[in-house]
Write an enzyme that holds these catalytic residues in place. Structure first.
Site, PDB file in Angstrom:
ATOM      1  CE  LYS A 138      -2.174  -1.007   3.920  1.00 41.66           C
ATOM      2  NZ  LYS A 138      -1.635  -2.309   4.338  1.00 41.66           N
TER       3      LYS A 138
ATOM      4  NE  ARG B  67      -4.510  -1.132   9.891  1.00 41.39           N
ATOM      5  CZ  ARG B  67      -3.354  -0.603   9.449  1.00 41.39           C
ATOM      6  NH1 ARG B  67      -3.294   0.627   9.026  1.00 41.39           N
ATOM      7  NH2 ARG B  67      -2.268  -1.338   9.428  1.00 41.39           N
TER       8      ARG B  67
ATOM      9  NE  ARG C 220       6.750  -3.263   6.027  1.00 39.96           N
ATOM     10  CZ  ARG C 220       5.446  -3.062   5.941  1.00 39.96           C
ATOM     11  NH1 ARG C 220       4.866  -2.975   4.770  1.00 39.96           N
ATOM     12  NH2 ARG C 220       4.719  -2.941   7.024  1.00 39.96           N
TER      13      ARG C 220
ATOM     14  NE  ARG D 157       5.941  -0.472  10.448  1.00 34.87           N
ATOM     15  CZ  ARG D 157       4.750  -0.581   9.877  1.00 34.87           C
ATOM     16  NH1 ARG D 157       4.563  -0.086   8.659  1.00 34.87           N
ATOM     17  NH2 ARG D 157       3.770  -1.179  10.500  1.00 34.87           N
TER      18      ARG D 157
ATOM     19  NE  ARG E 291       1.770  -4.794  11.321  1.00 38.68           N
ATOM     20  CZ  ARG E 291       2.902  -4.593  10.629  1.00 38.68           C
ATOM     21  NH1 ARG E 291       4.032  -5.163  11.030  1.00 38.68           N
ATOM     22  NH2 ARG E 291       2.897  -3.843   9.572  1.00 38.68           N
TER      23      ARG E 291
HETATM   24  P1  AMP Z   1       0.761   0.490   9.360  1.00 40.41           P
HETATM   25  O1  AMP Z   1       1.993   1.342   9.220  1.00 40.41           O
HETATM   26  O2  AMP Z   1      -0.357   0.971   8.487  1.00 40.41           O
HETATM   27  O3  AMP Z   1       1.044  -0.969   9.204  1.00 40.41           O
HETATM   28  O4  AMP Z   1       0.241   0.702  10.858  1.00 40.41           O
HETATM   29  C1  AMP Z   1       1.050   0.344  11.974  1.00 40.41           C
HETATM   30  C2  AMP Z   1       0.192   0.191  13.214  1.00 40.41           C
HETATM   31  O5  AMP Z   1      -0.460   1.445  13.512  1.00 40.41           O
HETATM   32  C3  AMP Z   1      -0.953  -0.810  13.087  1.00 40.41           C
HETATM   33  O6  AMP Z   1      -0.539  -2.141  13.351  1.00 40.41           O
HETATM   34  C4  AMP Z   1      -1.936  -0.281  14.126  1.00 40.41           C
HETATM   35  O7  AMP Z   1      -1.530  -0.607  15.441  1.00 40.41           O
HETATM   36  C5  AMP Z   1      -1.793   1.230  13.967  1.00 40.41           C
HETATM   37  N1  AMP Z   1      -2.720   1.776  12.943  1.00 40.41           N
HETATM   38  C6  AMP Z   1      -2.393   2.371  11.757  1.00 40.41           C
HETATM   39  N2  AMP Z   1      -3.487   2.762  11.093  1.00 40.41           N
HETATM   40  C7  AMP Z   1      -4.547   2.415  11.862  1.00 40.41           C
HETATM   41  C8  AMP Z   1      -5.957   2.521  11.726  1.00 40.41           C
HETATM   42  N3  AMP Z   1      -6.522   3.089  10.642  1.00 40.41           N
HETATM   43  N4  AMP Z   1      -6.740   2.043  12.737  1.00 40.41           N
HETATM   44  C9  AMP Z   1      -6.209   1.484  13.838  1.00 40.41           C
HETATM   45  N5  AMP Z   1      -4.887   1.322  14.022  1.00 40.41           N
HETATM   46  C10 AMP Z   1      -4.054   1.784  13.051  1.00 40.41           C
END
Ligand code: AMP
Length: 215
Positions: free
Chosen positions: A13, A88, A127, A161, A172
């Protein structure tokens, strides 16, 4: 144009959002990046989000909806934006629809990137991003052209990360299947869902997305 990049962790994404951002000049809004910045800065939101992020759970709807509501009201979003990692949950999607309707806007496309669970761990664990400009890379699929130097800005520091490890990735993925995938019928019903093959190469996925965007 308002786009949502949709798919499990590691679907690509962010990579595709960065490509669209470069070509179409839309701003990429990643709730994950915003939450990581808040966490690193030790803000009240960052402290509230920390535990959920580290264990691979979702942060509360209230927090992320608040972040997005503020962000899309900023000036650089007025020509459109790409949501990466938001919404989400169904509650987040409903809140987004409400915010957009209030602004007289509507979603252009929700781009679903379909990827098998089995490849996710490999994708996520390789990554890294440039610490200066946030360009995303991958050890196998998208290495830097010159080792240790960012292709985009020449930076030499990179970040991996802490939640990109096998154990957190499985939480996740579980959160994706239980809380996020139920959004697919919601967007299908609205007629905005476009599905591309997230298993293909970065260039091929980008080609499929461009096809969607030019229709
Ligand atoms: P990402 O970088 O999109 O993989 O997000 C990393 C972490 O941030 C996720 O595993 C969640 O804990 C939190 N997070 C990011 N976006 C959201 C969202 N829209 N709703 C809830 N938690 C989020």
């Amino acid at each position: 144009m308002i786009l949502v990049m949709f798919g499990p962790p590691g679907a690509g994404k962010g990579t595709q959002a960065q490509l669209i951002q470069k070509v179409l000049g839309l701003v990429q809004l990643s709730t994950g990046d915003m939450l990581r910045a808040a966490k690193n800065a030790g803000t009240a939101i960052g402290l509230k989000a920390k535990e959920a992020m580290e264990s691979g759970q979702l942060v509360t709807d209230e927090i992320v909806v608040g972040i997005i509501a503020d962000r899309i009201s900023e000036d650089d979003c007025k020509n459109g934006f790409i949501l990466d990692g938001f919404p989400r949950t169904v509650a987040q999607a409903e809140a987004l629809d409400k915010m957009l309707t209030e602004k007289g806007l509507k979603l252009s496309h929700v781009i679903e990137m379909e990827v098998d669970d089995v490849v996710i761990v490999e994708r996520v664990s390789g990554r890294f991003t440039c610490a200066s400009c946030n360009e995303g890379y991958h050890d196998s699929f998208k290495p830097t052209k010159v080792e240790g130097t960012c292709d985009e800005c020449g930076g030499t520091e990179f970040i991996r990360r802490p939640d990109d490890n096998a154990e957190t990735v499985s939480s996740r993925l579980k959160a994706y299947h239980e809380q996020t995938a139920p959004l697919l019928p919601y967007y299908k019903e609205q007629g905005v869902l476009r599905t591309v093959d997230g298993m293909a190469s970065i260039d091929e996925v980008s080609r499929q997305i461009n096809e969607v965007l030019t229709v």
